[in-house]
Design an enzyme around this catalytic site. Structure first.
Site, PDB file in Angstrom:
ATOM      1  N   CYS A  46       0.672  -0.980   0.090  1.00  0.00           N
ATOM      2  CA  CYS A  46       0.264   0.222   0.307  1.00  0.00           C
ATOM      3  C   CYS A  46       1.025   1.498  -0.265  1.00  0.00           C
ATOM      4  CB  CYS A  46      -0.261  -0.367   1.122  1.00  0.00           C
ATOM      5  SG  CYS A  46      -0.111  -0.152   2.604  1.00  0.00           S
ATOM      6  N   GLN A  47       0.712   2.675   0.605  1.00  0.00           N
ATOM      7  CA  GLN A  47       1.482   4.029   0.701  1.00  0.00           C
ATOM      8  C   GLN A  47       2.283   3.375   1.353  1.00  0.00           C
ATOM      9  OE1 GLN A  47       0.586   5.595  -1.442  1.00  0.00           O
ATOM     10  NE2 GLN A  47       2.104   7.215  -0.678  1.00  0.00           N
TER      11      GLN A  47
END
Length: 155
Positions: A46-47
């Protein structure tokens, strides 16, 4: 196989080369991905790594016995390590950033106009605050839904 679990607008703006987009919102209902050999490891990211860690159990169900790997630090760690990142600045700002900018502007305008023009403008700030509260409680994001229909989001 590298799987990006961020939402599609985040993926379009920047992603790891060769990664596929499979948003967490599509994974959580219990869907599985059948386009890869079960023997190959699936690397989820993810981020910053928080979403993958928080949803480890749901991600584990998708690999159907294959190897599950969570990329620590997410795409930000790849960028800090100097690894290549596909970036498309022509894509609109992330939808949640647009919501933050719009809501913040409306609150600020309501407060400034409330002090300088008429007290009724304070209701604008209250309305935005109530909308944000409702979104947090219900999971329905009216402003995000409206902004997603704007012309700059059409493909």
């Amino acid at each position: 196989m590298i799987v990006d679990i961020r939402e599609k607008d985040e993926f379009r703006r920047k992603h790891i080369p060769g990664a596929i987009s499979w948003p967490l919102s599509e994974i959580q209902p219990g869907n599985t991905l059948h386009t890869f050999p079960a023997q190959s490891p699936m690397i989820f990211h993810c981020q910053v790594g928080t979403r993958t860690q928080q949803n480890r159990a749901a991600l584990a169900k998708t690999v159907d016995g294959g190897e599950l790997v969570l990329l620590e630090g997410g795409i930000n760690a790849c960028k800090q390590a100097g690894l290549p990142i596909v970036k498309n600045d022509r894509q609109p700002l992330l939808l949640m950033r647009q919501v933050q900018i719009t809501a913040g502007t409306m609150v600020l305008v309501g407060v400034i106009a409330g002090y300088n023009l008429h007290q009724g403008f304070f209701l604008l700030s209250g309305f935005v605050g109530a909308g944000l509260l409702f979104a947090g409680i219900s999971g329905w994001y009216g402003m995000a839904n409206l902004l997603a229909k704007m012309p700059w989001h059409r493909q």
